[in-house]
Design a protein around this motif. Structure first.
Motif, PDB file in Angstrom:
ATOM      1  N   PRO A  42       0.800  -1.227   0.000  1.00 25.77           N
ATOM      2  CA  PRO A  42       0.000   0.000   0.000  1.00 25.77           C
ATOM      3  C   PRO A  42       0.835   1.280   0.000  1.00 25.77           C
ATOM      4  CG  PRO A  42       0.149  -0.859   2.219  1.00 25.77           C
ATOM      5  CD  PRO A  42       0.922  -1.810   1.346  1.00 25.77           C
ATOM      6  N   THR A  43       0.325   2.277  -0.717  1.00 19.69           N
ATOM      7  CA  THR A  43       0.841   3.638  -0.662  1.00 19.69           C
ATOM      8  C   THR A  43      -0.302   4.555  -0.244  1.00 19.69           C
ATOM      9  OG1 THR A  43       2.509   3.260  -2.375  1.00 19.69           O
ATOM     10  CG2 THR A  43       1.825   5.527  -1.996  1.00 19.69           C
ATOM     11  N   ILE A  44      -0.052   5.336   0.803  1.00 18.89           N
ATOM     12  CA  ILE A  44      -1.058   6.261   1.335  1.00 18.89           C
ATOM     13  C   ILE A  44      -0.472   7.667   1.256  1.00 18.89           C
ATOM     14  CG2 ILE A  44      -2.356   6.948   3.388  1.00 18.89           C
ATOM     15  CD1 ILE A  44      -2.237   3.996   4.271  1.00 18.89           C
ATOM     16  N   GLU A  45      -1.113   8.547   0.499  1.00 19.88           N
ATOM     17  CA  GLU A  45      -0.612   9.905   0.336  1.00 19.88           C
ATOM     18  C   GLU A  45      -1.752  10.917   0.481  1.00 19.88           C
ATOM     19  OE1 GLU A  45       3.071  10.170  -2.508  1.00 19.88           O
ATOM     20  OE2 GLU A  45       1.484   9.079  -3.568  1.00 19.88           O
ATOM     21  N   ASN A  46      -1.466  11.974   1.237  1.00 20.45           N
ATOM     22  CA  ASN A  46      -2.431  13.056   1.451  1.00 20.45           C
ATOM     23  C   ASN A  46      -3.771  12.516   1.937  1.00 20.45           C
ATOM     24  OD1 ASN A  46      -0.579  14.391  -0.966  1.00 20.45           O
ATOM     25  ND2 ASN A  46      -1.246  15.850   0.605  1.00 20.45           N
ATOM     26  N   CYS A  47      -3.702  11.649   2.917  1.00 27.37           N
ATOM     27  CA  CYS A  47      -4.918  11.089   3.510  1.00 27.37           C
ATOM     28  C   CYS A  47      -5.079  11.566   4.948  1.00 27.37           C
ATOM     29  CB  CYS A  47      -4.887   9.561   3.469  1.00 27.37           C
ATOM     30  SG  CYS A  47      -5.100   8.879   1.819  1.00 27.37           S
ATOM     31  N   THR A  48      -6.313  11.578   5.400  1.00 22.98           N
ATOM     32  CA  THR A  48      -6.649  11.914   6.777  1.00 22.98           C
ATOM     33  C   THR A  48      -7.313  10.692   7.402  1.00 22.98           C
ATOM     34  OG1 THR A  48      -6.884  14.270   6.291  1.00 22.98           O
ATOM     35  CG2 THR A  48      -8.043  13.425   8.226  1.00 22.98           C
ATOM     36  N   ILE A  49      -6.619  10.079   8.364  1.00 22.56           N
ATOM     37  CA  ILE A  49      -7.077   8.839   8.991  1.00 22.56           C
ATOM     38  C   ILE A  49      -7.279   9.141  10.470  1.00 22.56           C
ATOM     39  CG2 ILE A  49      -6.505   6.420   9.422  1.00 22.56           C
ATOM     40  CD1 ILE A  49      -4.720   6.615   6.855  1.00 22.56           C
ATOM     41  N   VAL A  50      -8.527   9.388  10.863  1.00 23.92           N
ATOM     42  CA  VAL A  50      -8.792   9.954  12.181  1.00 23.92           C
ATOM     43  C   VAL A  50     -10.021   9.337  12.835  1.00 23.92           C
ATOM     44  CG1 VAL A  50      -7.708  12.177  11.628  1.00 23.92           C
ATOM     45  CG2 VAL A  50     -10.125  11.860  11.183  1.00 23.92           C
ATOM     46  N   PHE A  73       2.782  -8.530   7.603  1.00 28.02           N
ATOM     47  CA  PHE A  73       3.477  -8.981   6.384  1.00 28.02           C
ATOM     48  C   PHE A  73       3.468  -7.891   5.306  1.00 28.02           C
ATOM     49  CE2 PHE A  73       1.588 -12.938   8.182  1.00 28.02           C
ATOM     50  CZ  PHE A  73       2.769 -13.579   8.536  1.00 28.02           C
ATOM     51  N   THR A  74       3.527  -6.638   5.730  1.00 30.02           N
ATOM     52  CA  THR A  74       3.332  -5.509   4.819  1.00 30.02           C
ATOM     53  C   THR A  74       4.226  -4.368   5.238  1.00 30.02           C
ATOM     54  OG1 THR A  74       0.998  -6.037   4.378  1.00 30.02           O
ATOM     55  CG2 THR A  74       1.643  -3.746   4.091  1.00 30.02           C
ATOM     56  N   GLN A  75       4.783  -3.617   4.262  1.00 27.08           N
ATOM     57  CA  GLN A  75       5.348  -2.317   4.572  1.00 27.08           C
ATOM     58  C   GLN A  75       4.443  -1.259   3.956  1.00 27.08           C
ATOM     59  OE1 GLN A  75       9.031  -0.524   2.799  1.00 27.08           O
ATOM     60  NE2 GLN A  75       9.699  -0.416   4.943  1.00 27.08           N
ATOM     61  N   ALA A  76       3.819  -0.467   4.809  1.00 31.37           N
ATOM     62  CA  ALA A  76       2.922   0.588   4.349  1.00 31.37           C
ATOM     63  C   ALA A  76       3.713   1.879   4.170  1.00 31.37           C
ATOM     64  CB  ALA A  76       1.792   0.791   5.345  1.00 31.37           C
ATOM     65  N   PHE A  77       3.638   2.447   2.987  1.00 33.68           N
ATOM     66  CA  PHE A  77       4.340   3.689   2.641  1.00 33.68           C
ATOM     67  C   PHE A  77       3.360   4.840   2.811  1.00 33.68           C
ATOM     68  CE2 PHE A  77       5.580   6.976  -0.353  1.00 33.68           C
ATOM     69  CZ  PHE A  77       6.963   7.064  -0.196  1.00 33.68           C
ATOM     70  N   ILE A  78       3.684   5.778   3.709  1.00 28.94           N
ATOM     71  CA  ILE A  78       2.770   6.868   4.046  1.00 28.94           C
ATOM     72  C   ILE A  78       3.494   8.194   3.911  1.00 28.94           C
ATOM     73  CG2 ILE A  78       1.306   7.867   5.842  1.00 28.94           C
ATOM     74  CD1 ILE A  78       1.043   5.055   7.040  1.00 28.94           C
ATOM     75  N   ARG A  79       2.900   9.119   3.172  1.00 27.68           N
ATOM     76  CA  ARG A  79       3.456  10.462   3.013  1.00 27.68           C
ATOM     77  C   ARG A  79       2.336  11.499   3.089  1.00 27.68           C
ATOM     78  NH1 ARG A  79       7.285   7.908   3.743  1.00 27.68           N
ATOM     79  NH2 ARG A  79       9.300   7.890   2.669  1.00 27.68           N
ATOM     80  N   ASN A  80       2.693  12.667   3.644  1.00 28.04           N
ATOM     81  CA  ASN A  80       1.806  13.838   3.637  1.00 28.04           C
ATOM     82  C   ASN A  80       0.415  13.508   4.193  1.00 28.04           C
ATOM     83  OD1 ASN A  80       3.917  15.154   2.420  1.00 28.04           O
ATOM     84  ND2 ASN A  80       2.816  15.695   0.560  1.00 28.04           N
ATOM     85  N   SER A  81       0.372  12.741   5.266  1.00 32.04           N
ATOM     86  CA  SER A  81      -0.914  12.299   5.802  1.00 32.04           C
ATOM     87  C   SER A  81      -1.057  12.635   7.281  1.00 32.04           C
ATOM     88  CB  SER A  81      -1.079  10.789   5.579  1.00 32.04           C
ATOM     89  OG  SER A  81      -1.182  10.498   4.211  1.00 32.04           O
ATOM     90  N   ILE A  82      -2.290  12.613   7.744  1.00 34.80           N
ATOM     91  CA  ILE A  82      -2.618  12.855   9.149  1.00 34.80           C
ATOM     92  C   ILE A  82      -3.199  11.580   9.730  1.00 34.80           C
ATOM     93  CG2 ILE A  82      -4.050  14.163  10.755  1.00 34.80           C
ATOM     94  CD1 ILE A  82      -4.076  16.436   8.670  1.00 34.80           C
TER      95      ILE A  82
END
Length: 362
Positions: free
Chosen positions: A261-269, A284-293
């Protein structure tokens, strides 16, 4: 005895490519705009390859089968006034096209409701094929299988500007995307769906999924992944709000297993679960997260199990997280109680992202 007259003139022949359906029509008509059919299924059966069916305002109590037909269904007045109602007597729409991804269907402008099924897909079921689902409301559908609102296997779909709400399933209360499918969810709302198992809003298994400028909110799962439950495949989640979802076990917002997964500019609240993390769980995953809350999730932002990990940068993470550009500050949303997670003008998350971009969905 003199001449007699009749108003019963024969209707001219009609062979498409446009067919018309109206509550005031008749299936004894020819299906033209002047003489519309009364039922959508009769129009489907009459249509030729690549024809379009235009449906007028009304409630059509039908269980439609589009299998094997390259046909588009389009309402003339939109989903607020045009209903396809399964009447709890089966799937609302079936598209069963084994081993045939050359079939194309467009479904636009309907409320698709009250489907009931014991297998996959109570609202819409797609097996192979190419599908555009646009400007629809998919609601109040229930299955004992996967995908209360929508289920797809081995197919390709674009879900654009749709509201998928109040659906129920074992896995994937709103959507189930499985088995080599590729699906884009764009500018859509997935809300108030329930899964007794996993994936209250969305469940994916070995599929490639893009979720863009969408909202996944107020969904719940009896096991894991209140908002999303992801197995294998690849996912890009961009400019999306994932909020107020819940899971009984863990991954109130999202749980990933074995995926990319790639998560960018997301708001997880404001997601919640009982153990591990209310925000995001990686196994079993590396989650790539950028520019997110990632904030306000009970019992925490992140959890890694079974070798999972996170690569996080330029993000506002409650509790902090190692990585370039990360910080932990109140996001200062405009009005969370009504689902408005835009950033206030004085939010530190504005212009704090990579290259001065915004953080979170805004």
């Amino acid at each position: 005895h003199g001449t007699t007259w009749s108003d019963d003139f024969p209707q001219p022949p009609h062979s498409g490519p446009e067919w018309f359906v109206s509550e005031s029509g008749s299936d004894e008509n020819n299906g033209s705009s002047e003489y519309p059919f009364a039922t959508i299924q009769y129009a489907i059966n009459s249509a030729n390859e690549n024809d379009s069916i235009f449906v007028a305002t009304g409630t059509y109590t039908e269980n439609l089968d589009l299998s094997g037909k390259n046909v588009s269904l389009i309402s003339t007045d939109g989903p607020e006034v045009t209903f396809i109602d399964g009447s709890q007597s089966g799937r609302v729409i079936t598209l069963d096209n084994p081993n045939n991804n050359d079939i194309y269907n467009r479904i636009s402008g309907f409320t698709i409701q009250n489907g009931s099924w014991n297998g996959a897909g109570a609202g819409i079921y797609a097996y192979y094929g190419n599908l555009d689902i646009e400007n629809n409301i998919i609601r109040d559908n229930t299955t004992e299988g996967n995908g209360g609102g929508f289920s797809i296997e081995y197919g390709y779909a674009n879900i654009f500007n749709c509201i998928i709400r109040n659906n129920n399933a074992n896995h994937g209360g709103g959507l189930a995307i499985r088995v080599d499918s590729e699906v884009n969810v764009i500018e859509s709302v997935i809300e108030n769906n329930f899964a007794s198992g996993e994936g209250g809003g969305i469940f994916t298994d070995n599929a490639n999924v893009n979720i863009v400028e969408s909202t996944v909110i107020w969904n719940s799962a009896g096991d894991t992944g209140g908002g999303l439950r992801i197995f294998d495949g690849s996912q890009n989640i961009t400019n999306t709000v994932i909020a107020n979802n819940s899971a009984v076990v863990h991954g109130g917002g999202i749980k990933f297993t074995g995926s990319s997964p790639t998560i960018e500019n997301c708001t997880i609240v404001n997601n919640q679960s009982s153990v591990c993390a209310g925000g995001i769980v990686a196994a079993f995953t590396q989650a790539f997260i950028r520019n997110s809350i990632v904030h306000g999730n009970d019992v925490g932002s992140f959890c890694t199990i079974q070798g999972g990990s996170f690569d996080v940068g330029y993000s506002n993470i409650q509790g902090g997280y190692d990585g370039e550009g990360n910080f932990d500050e109140d996001p200062q949303f405009c009005n969370p109680p009504v689902g408005n997670y835009q950033l206030a003008e004085n939010s530190s998350s504005l212009n704090s992202g990579l290259d001065g971009s915004h953080i979170g969905y805004n």
